[in-house]
Motif scaffolding. Structure first.
Motif, short mmCIF file in Angstrom:
data_model
loop_
_atom_site.label_atom_id
_atom_site.label_comp_id
_atom_site.label_asym_id
_atom_site.label_seq_id
_atom_site.Cartn_x
_atom_site.Cartn_y
_atom_site.Cartn_z
N UNK A 133 0.86 -1.00 -0.07
CA UNK A 133 -0.02 0.03 0.05
C UNK A 133 0.86 1.29 0.01
N UNK A 134 2.15 1.36 0.70
CA UNK A 134 3.07 2.44 0.84
C UNK A 134 3.33 2.81 -0.50
N UNK A 135 3.55 2.09 -1.57
CA UNK A 135 4.09 1.96 -2.67
C UNK A 135 3.04 2.22 -3.89
N UNK A 136 1.66 2.12 -3.77
CA UNK A 136 0.91 1.98 -4.61
C UNK A 136 0.90 3.38 -5.75
N UNK A 137 1.56 4.34 -5.12
CA UNK A 137 1.77 5.63 -5.93
C UNK A 137 2.69 5.28 -7.19
N UNK A 138 3.48 4.24 -6.97
CA UNK A 138 4.48 3.83 -8.26
C UNK A 138 3.52 3.70 -9.50
N UNK A 139 2.57 2.56 -9.06
CA UNK A 139 1.88 2.25 -10.45
C UNK A 139 0.81 3.13 -10.66
N UNK A 140 0.37 4.06 -9.75
CA UNK A 140 -0.77 4.98 -9.97
C UNK A 140 -0.05 5.94 -11.01
N UNK A 141 1.31 6.30 -10.81
CA UNK A 141 1.93 7.15 -11.76
C UNK A 141 2.22 6.49 -13.24
N UNK A 142 2.74 5.36 -13.22
CA UNK A 142 2.85 4.65 -14.27
C UNK A 142 1.62 4.32 -15.09
N UNK A 143 0.68 4.09 -14.49
CA UNK A 143 -0.57 3.82 -15.41
C UNK A 143 -1.09 5.35 -16.08
N UNK A 144 -0.82 6.13 -15.47
CA UNK A 144 -1.12 7.45 -15.91
C UNK A 144 -0.09 7.89 -17.23
N UNK A 145 1.05 7.77 -16.99
CA UNK A 145 2.03 7.75 -18.14
C UNK A 145 3.44 6.88 -17.86
N UNK A 146 3.47 5.86 -18.64
CA UNK A 146 3.09 5.76 -19.99
C UNK A 146 1.91 4.95 -20.19
N UNK A 147 1.01 4.55 -19.11
CA UNK A 147 0.04 3.73 -19.08
C UNK A 147 0.26 2.25 -19.68
N UNK A 148 0.91 1.61 -18.83
CA UNK A 148 1.30 0.35 -19.21
C UNK A 148 0.00 -0.69 -19.17
N UNK A 149 -0.91 -0.51 -18.58
CA UNK A 149 -2.26 -1.47 -18.72
C UNK A 149 -2.90 -1.07 -20.06
N UNK A 150 -2.96 0.46 -20.31
CA UNK A 150 -3.74 0.65 -21.47
C UNK A 150 -2.72 0.03 -22.85
N UNK A 151 -1.35 0.12 -22.73
CA UNK A 151 -0.74 -0.71 -23.77
C UNK A 151 -0.87 -2.10 -23.87
N UNK A 152 -0.94 -2.68 -22.69
CA UNK A 152 -1.15 -4.23 -22.67
C UNK A 152 -2.59 -4.63 -23.28
#
Length: 340
Positions: A279-298
């Motif tokens: 939970x303390x590091x969820x901001x990492x995925x929040x940021x990466x999902x905004x840009x570059x958007x890894x899940x959108x690309x997947x």
């Protein structure tokens, strides 16, 4: 505090996923130590953490007012003594990772202490000299490009050691279902509650990546787990994109099917971004999902793979029907002529 690490990710050289029992046996790297396993959302196995004693140099990045480049060995280095932690990780019974990490802290002593002192602080490196976390982070991320890299902390070798320990087991048939490459993620995290959380993720070549984070107080192993999570999903994106590029889409339906079918069978179900991130590091995925958007690309890529499988199967079915109709016409009737 600074936390640094490196992760190597590759497909296990085996024709099928390991069962949970086989995965536990493969990752039992220390006698009497527990192998940790999760069943959901994707099967996940982690070996016990091993410790590696080191006495080496940590590179420094350039000073803010310096004209030196990051890779310039004139930026200097600090002596670091302690131990690096490592483990092997298996995702989905197929994706193998070798992971190494260490917390880096300033020493309270002006000289090197006996090994017993450092052994009491597992997974920690103490620096002798002026501690500068940002410069150490920048220097570490590009250390492999420095002329003096032979003297520097080699987390790549520690990460490879975990992989070699697993692959030394005689249980693998050396027939991976897909021919893919490996990726390397080198990461550094500065724990500073006075700064806002931040993430920077970069591709540094065909198979090399760099991750830099600023976090609040967090356990080093949790940062390592979050980086492992990112490395798995970056590898999946890289591997599937490579197969799509080889599939000759729009040119040869049979080749497309042969190339993409193993992706559907072995890789598409492994995506579970953030599942191993605290939970303390969820901001990492929040940021990466905004840009570059890894899940959108997947999602875009996997929809293309599935559509090509469907189109290719329909095209082959149409070709088979045409061939059957052609043979029926040659035989003289819709049912053909049969002789006993």
């Amino acid at each position: 505090m600074l936390i640094v690490g490196e992760i190597h990710t590759a497909l296990l050289p085996h024709s099928r996923p390991l069962t949970p029992e086989e995965a536990r046996a493969a990752l039992s790297l220390a006698v009497g130590e527990t192998v940790v396993q999760w069943a959901r959302p994707v099967p996940h196995t982690a070996s016990p953490a091993l410790l590696h004693g080191v006495d080496c140099r940590l590179p420094l990045g350039p000073k803010p007012d310096s004209h030196h480049t990051d890779e310039d060995d004139r930026n200097g280095s600090l002596r670091a003594v302690g131990s690096v932690a490592s483990r092997a990780v298996l995702t989905g019974g197929q994706l193998l990772q070798g992971s190494a990490w260490a917390a880096v802290t300033p020493s309270q002593h002006p000289r090197r202490m006996p090994w017993s002192y450092y052994l009491a602080k597992p997974g920690t490196l103490e620096t002798i000299g002026r501690f500068d976390a940002p410069r150490l982070a920048e220097g570490y991320l590009v250390a492999e490009n420095r002329p003096d890299r032979a003297k520097l902390l080699d987390t790549a070798a520690v990460a490879r050691h975990s992989i070699h320990d697993v692959l030394a087991r005689p249980m693998f048939d050396q027939r991976p279902p897909i021919k893919t490459g490996s990726t390397r993620l080198r990461w550094a995290a500065i724990t500073d509650p006075g700064q806002p959380a931040a993430v920077a993720f970069r591709l540094a070549g065909n198979n090399r990546r760099r991750l830099r984070m600023v976090t609040g107080p967090v356990d080093p192993e949790q940062v390592a787990a979050a980086a492992e999570d990112l490395a798995v999903h970056d590898w999946l994106l890289t591997a599937v994109a490579a197969r799509v590029a080889l599939a000759k889409i729009g040119e040869d339906s049979r080749h497309t099917l042969r190339t993409l079918r193993p992706v559907v069978d072995h890789l598409l179900h492994l995506w579970s971004a953030g599942a191993r991130t605290s939970t303390d590091l969820e901001f990492m995925w929040d940021a990466l999902e905004r840009r570059p958007g890894l899940t959108r690309q997947w999602t875009t890529m996997t929809e293309r793979v599935r559509s090509q499988i469907d189109y290719g199967a329909a095209d082959l079915a149409a070709q088979i029907l045409d061939l059957m109709e052609h043979r029926q016409r040659q035989s003289g009737g819709p049912g053909g002529v049969f002789h006993r």
